[in-house]
Design a protein around this motif. Structure first.
Motif, PDB file in Angstrom:
ATOM      1  N   LEU A   1      12.568  48.967 121.577  1.00  0.00           N
ATOM      2  CA  LEU A   1      12.764  50.394 121.333  1.00  0.00           C
ATOM      3  C   LEU A   1      13.762  50.644 120.205  1.00  0.00           C
ATOM      4  O   LEU A   1      13.823  51.749 119.675  1.00  0.00           O
TER       5      LEU A   1
ATOM      6  N   SER B   1       6.248  39.212 124.195  1.00  0.00           N
ATOM      7  CA  SER B   1       6.385  40.439 123.419  1.00  0.00           C
ATOM      8  C   SER B   1       6.669  40.077 121.973  1.00  0.00           C
ATOM      9  O   SER B   1       6.741  38.911 121.607  1.00  0.00           O
TER      10      SER B   1
ATOM     11  N   HIS C   1       2.520  63.005 121.531  1.00  0.00           N
ATOM     12  CA  HIS C   1       2.608  62.611 122.939  1.00  0.00           C
ATOM     13  C   HIS C   1       1.431  61.761 123.391  1.00  0.00           C
ATOM     14  O   HIS C   1       1.596  60.845 124.200  1.00  0.00           O
TER      15      HIS C   1
ATOM     16  N   LEU D   1       1.955  58.187 122.067  1.00  0.00           N
ATOM     17  CA  LEU D   1       3.058  57.582 122.807  1.00  0.00           C
ATOM     18  C   LEU D   1       2.626  57.204 124.219  1.00  0.00           C
ATOM     19  O   LEU D   1       2.896  56.101 124.701  1.00  0.00           O
ATOM     20  N   ALA D   2       1.917  58.106 124.888  1.00  0.00           N
ATOM     21  CA  ALA D   2       1.454  57.840 126.256  1.00  0.00           C
ATOM     22  C   ALA D   2       0.484  56.661 126.287  1.00  0.00           C
ATOM     23  O   ALA D   2       0.578  55.796 127.174  1.00  0.00           O
TER      24      ALA D   2
ATOM     25  N   THR E   1       0.284  54.172 124.153  1.00  0.00           N
ATOM     26  CA  THR E   1       1.033  52.958 123.840  1.00  0.00           C
ATOM     27  C   THR E   1       1.829  52.489 125.049  1.00  0.00           C
ATOM     28  O   THR E   1       1.815  51.309 125.408  1.00  0.00           O
ATOM     29  N   MET E   2       2.530  53.407 125.702  1.00  0.00           N
ATOM     30  CA  MET E   2       3.306  53.053 126.889  1.00  0.00           C
ATOM     31  C   MET E   2       2.385  52.582 128.023  1.00  0.00           C
ATOM     32  O   MET E   2       2.725  51.659 128.766  1.00  0.00           O
ATOM     33  N   ASN E   3       1.224  53.208 128.145  1.00  0.00           N
ATOM     34  CA  ASN E   3       0.271  52.818 129.180  1.00  0.00           C
ATOM     35  C   ASN E   3      -0.157  51.363 129.005  1.00  0.00           C
ATOM     36  O   ASN E   3      -0.175  50.598 129.967  1.00  0.00           O
TER      37      ASN E   3
ATOM     38  N   ASN F   1       1.347  48.918 126.965  1.00  0.00           N
ATOM     39  CA  ASN F   1       2.419  47.939 126.832  1.00  0.00           C
ATOM     40  C   ASN F   1       3.327  47.829 128.054  1.00  0.00           C
ATOM     41  O   ASN F   1       3.847  46.752 128.327  1.00  0.00           O
ATOM     42  N   THR F   2       3.530  48.907 128.763  1.00  0.00           N
ATOM     43  CA  THR F   2       4.419  48.873 129.933  1.00  0.00           C
ATOM     44  C   THR F   2       3.626  48.802 131.227  1.00  0.00           C
ATOM     45  O   THR F   2       3.752  47.852 132.004  1.00  0.00           O
TER      46      THR F   2
END
Length: 84
Positions: free
Chosen positions: A80, A74, A37, A40-41, A43-45, A47-48
């Protein structure tokens, strides 16, 4: 980033194009079902939410341009699909 954004706001009157090509890829031999987690968090922070924060930071300068554009770059790593 806040200091650089503030400096740019003081130096230019408007921003016509914002190109955001930043991103991270966690090359750790994991897939979407096994990634922890925290990784993942983070990476999302980056990239998104990072792309969203960048637009928010420069929106006042973009709004001053008569024809402003935001370009998000990108790669396949941003997709995904194929993560399992």
């Amino acid at each position: 980033m806040a200091t650089q954004v503030k400096t740019l706001h003081q130096k230019i009157a408007q921003l016509d194009v914002l190109i955001d090509n930043a991103g991270v890829y966690a090359d750790t031999n994991v897939n979407i079902l096994t990634i922890n987690h925290e990784l993942l968090a983070s990476t999302m922070n980056a990239n998104t939410f990072g792309a969203i924060r960048m637009v928010q930071a420069f929106l006042p300068l973009l709004e001053k341009s008569p024809d402003a554009r935001v370009i998000n770059v990108s790669s396949g790593y941003g997709a995904l699909e194929g993560l399992s």
